[in-house]
Write a protein that holds these residues in place. Structure first.
Motif, PDB file in Angstrom:
ATOM      1  N   SER A 129      41.558  23.392  49.466  1.00 18.21           N
ATOM      2  CA  SER A 129      40.908  22.254  48.813  1.00 18.21           C
ATOM      3  C   SER A 129      39.724  21.708  49.621  1.00 18.21           C
ATOM      4  CB  SER A 129      41.925  21.133  48.588  1.00 18.21           C
ATOM      5  OG  SER A 129      42.482  20.703  49.826  1.00 18.21           O
ATOM      6  N   ASP A 130      39.457  22.279  50.785  1.00 18.95           N
ATOM      7  CA  ASP A 130      38.302  21.853  51.578  1.00 18.95           C
ATOM      8  C   ASP A 130      37.022  22.048  50.777  1.00 18.95           C
ATOM      9  OD1 ASP A 130      40.087  21.392  53.579  1.00 18.95           O
ATOM     10  OD2 ASP A 130      39.309  22.912  54.957  1.00 18.95           O
ATOM     11  N   LEU A 131      36.102  21.090  50.875  1.00 19.76           N
ATOM     12  CA  LEU A 131      34.849  21.144  50.124  1.00 19.76           C
ATOM     13  C   LEU A 131      33.762  21.851  50.931  1.00 19.76           C
ATOM     14  CD1 LEU A 131      34.779  17.554  48.557  1.00 19.76           C
ATOM     15  CD2 LEU A 131      35.339  19.720  47.411  1.00 19.76           C
ATOM     16  N   GLU A 177      37.701  27.395  44.646  1.00 17.82           N
ATOM     17  CA  GLU A 177      36.756  27.585  43.548  1.00 17.82           C
ATOM     18  C   GLU A 177      35.606  28.508  43.960  1.00 17.82           C
ATOM     19  OE1 GLU A 177      37.060  23.360  41.102  1.00 17.82           O
ATOM     20  OE2 GLU A 177      35.885  23.461  42.957  1.00 17.82           O
ATOM     21  N   THR A 178      35.107  28.313  45.166  1.00 20.67           N
ATOM     22  CA  THR A 178      33.993  29.144  45.637  1.00 20.67           C
ATOM     23  C   THR A 178      34.386  30.609  45.680  1.00 20.67           C
ATOM     24  OG1 THR A 178      33.157  27.301  46.973  1.00 20.67           O
ATOM     25  CG2 THR A 178      32.372  29.508  47.534  1.00 20.67           C
ATOM     26  N   LEU A 179      35.609  30.884  46.125  1.00 21.14           N
ATOM     27  CA  LEU A 179      36.038  32.280  46.275  1.00 21.14           C
ATOM     28  C   LEU A 179      36.541  32.866  44.964  1.00 21.14           C
ATOM     29  CD1 LEU A 179      37.974  32.077  49.679  1.00 21.14           C
ATOM     30  CD2 LEU A 179      35.639  32.909  49.283  1.00 21.14           C
ATOM     31  N   TRP A 180      37.504  32.203  44.350  1.00 17.86           N
ATOM     32  CA  TRP A 180      38.252  32.825  43.256  1.00 17.86           C
ATOM     33  C   TRP A 180      37.812  32.377  41.861  1.00 17.86           C
ATOM     34  CZ3 TRP A 180      40.062  36.594  45.802  1.00 17.86           C
ATOM     35  CH2 TRP A 180      40.530  36.430  47.102  1.00 17.86           C
ATOM     36  N   GLY A 181      36.892  31.437  41.815  1.00 24.12           N
ATOM     37  CA  GLY A 181      36.289  31.117  40.528  1.00 24.12           C
ATOM     38  C   GLY A 181      36.686  29.780  39.949  1.00 24.12           C
TER      39      GLY A 181
END
Length: 538
Positions: A129-131, A177-181
């Motif tokens: 969950s790190d931004l 989100e950045t990695l897995w979409g």
């Protein structure tokens, strides 16, 4: 040995020579036996002892992600140099399982390999969950694919993007989100407006990598020749890829990096086919190393020539797509390698982490990068007897090409950049269980055989030296006795007996004073050359 007869000493000497000869002969013999046993074990077969390990790799494989967090977004939009801060690792346990396995009649096996990733918090610097603030892949993809479109189309799509929140050149999203979409609002709207162009609403840098396979492999089992075990003969049914611009660049060489041919004691390179970049790479021998369990390995590292510009390495002209557009040294244009999303090619550029080995101009365009060979090069550590890869770190950086595109407002005034997004370290080290298994089945028998060989040679050598020393000693002792004869047994010559008699008579006369008186009447000055030695003699 002093009481042994010469005959028995000769027997001991002969036996010693025989024992030493047996010990010497065991070197090539045991080497042959060990090699034959290894050949049986390394062959890929559903009846071999190592089949389960090959089919479902039990050794932990970790995928570590290091993401570049952009710290000066406004300045970058204005055309200034970007600065990034590396965040990571965010670590995932990777599991590889082969399936759809087909054993072919020509000594090959065909299979797919499923890869799944599970987050490991205890090996990570933070949570999923790190931004992170990084390049928005949607803007990067659209900008490059729309650049040749009519101006009105670019302007229309740019307007759509402007009315939606968070659709900027840069985005702030969670690590997950950045990695897995994630579902992108712009894609949702564009799909409703242009369904023939946009079929998906999800986007992410590794969106199609989890719980999927990376293609169909056909490899040699080693049944006919162990020198080629694990070597890939086909990928996705073809003996070459169709991505690059020359036949040489499209060649598929080497294995998949998990198994190499055995007996590579003097091998100076290791060829690996990497499906993620659609090409083969060459690992060059660096040094001998060992793992904590005490097993010696040969280390191979990435070859700088693989990423050289074609002006330095002409062979690399094939990796220019097209050949009139070659990237600087250290970069690989992977646009044609990546599967398009909704028919849109992805402007992905691969490099080593932190642009290691890249042209200095590429490195200097981004602040916060610190390339170090020991940390950022790809390494493969191979056990030379078996060809097993016992430690590996495959390191690769994902970059996206950015530049200002007229009529697409979201590109602002950004300078032309190969923008670093993240780099990965896919690593594995054999665990204690499998290291002990290898030592028990291979290295312990080798050590025992070596000790036996040396012991036989030493034993035979001691027997030979001891028997020879005893024989030589006895021979010298016999020769010494032949010169040690008692005095009374010698024959005295006649001349010696006459001299002795004269000496005895003279002594008798001197003892009675007969000579002394006459000798003493002569003064010293009366003696001349004619004077007899004895006064009474004539």
């Amino acid at each position: 040995m002093s009481k042994l007869s010469l005959k028995k000493l000769g027997i001991i000497l002969a036996v010693g020579v025989l024992v030493a000869a047996i010990g010497g002969a065991m070197f090539p013999l045991l080497d042959y036996i060990i090699r034959e046993e290894i050949k049986k074990k390394v062959v890929i077969s559903n009846t071999s002892e190592t089949y389960d390990i090959w089919q479902d790799i039990p050794i932990p494989v970790y995928m570590q992600f290091y993401i570049f967090d952009v710290v000066n977004v406004l300045e970058v939009k204005a055309g200034e140099r970007p600065y990034v801060n590396q965040r990571g690792p965010y670590t995932y346990l990777e599991r590889r399982t082969k399936f759809d396995i087909v054993w072919n009649d020509n000594g090959t096996v065909t299979y797919k390999q499923n890869r799944t990733f599970h987050f490991v918090p205890e090996k990570s610097v933070g949570g999923e969950s790190d931004l992170i603030t990084t390049v928005n892949p949607l803007i990067g993809v659209l900008a490059q694919n729309l650049r040749w479109m009519p101006n009105f189309i670019k302007e229309a799509i740019s307007v759509v993007l402007e009315v939606l929140p968070n659709e900027d050149l840069f985005m702030t999203r969670t690590v997950y989100e950045t990695l897995w979409g994630y579902e992108d609002p712009a894609l949702v709207m564009l799909k409703s407006i242009l369904p023939s162009w946009f079929q998906t609403t999800q986007i992410g840098y590794f969106i199609r990598k989890n719980d999927t396979d990376d293609g169909v492999y056909t490899v040699l089992t080693g049944e006919k020749d162990t020198d080629s075990v694990g070597v890939i003969t086909k990928y996705n049914g073809e003996s070459h890829v169709s991505v690059w611009t020359t036949e040489w660049a499209n060649m598929i060489n080497g294995s998949d990096g998990t198994l190499t041919p055995p007996f590579g004691f003097d091998r100076d390179d290791a060829k690996i086919f990497v499906s993620d970049i659609c090409r083969s790479i060459r690992g060059v021998y660096k040094e001998d190393v060992s793992i904590p369990q005490g097993i010696d390995l040969r280390r191979f590292g990435g070859d700088q020539n693989d990423m050289m510009n074609s002006s330095v390495n002409p062979d690399n002209i094939g990796f220019c797509t097209p050949q009139t557009n070659c990237l600087p040294t250290g970069l690989l244009n992977s646009t044609t390698c990546q599967e398009p999303v909704d028919s849109f090619p992805l402007p992905i550029i691969f490099s080593f982490p932190h642009f290691l080995y890249a042209d200095p101009e590429v490195i200097n365009h981004v602040g916060g990068l610190h390339p170090q060979e020991w940390e950022h090069q790809t390494i493969i550590d191979i056990e030379p007897w078996t060809g097993l890869v016992l430690r590996v770190s495959k390191r690769l950086q994902i970059n996206i090409f950015l530049e200002k595109i007229p009529d697409i407002a979201q590109t602002f005034n950004i300078r032309k950049l190969y923008f670093p997004v993240l780099w990965v370290n896919e690593s594995s080290v054999t665990d204690d269980k499998h290291a002990d298994m290898l030592k028990d089945q291979l290295f312990t028998p080798i050590k025992i055989a070596f000790i036996v060989k040396i012991a036989l040679i030493c034993l035979g050598g001691v027997m030979v030296l001891a028997s020879l020393a005893t024989i030589i000693y006895r021979k010298c002792k016999i020769n010494a006795r032949s010169f040690d004869v008692p005095h009374q047994h010698r024959e005295v010559p006649q001349a010696s007996r006459n001299v002795s008699a004269v000496y005895n008579d003279t002594s008798s006369l001197l003892s009675h004073g007969e000579v002394t008186g006459r000798y003493s009447t002569l003064a010293p000055d009366q003696v001349d050359d004619k004077t007899p030695l004895l006064a009474g003699s004539s």
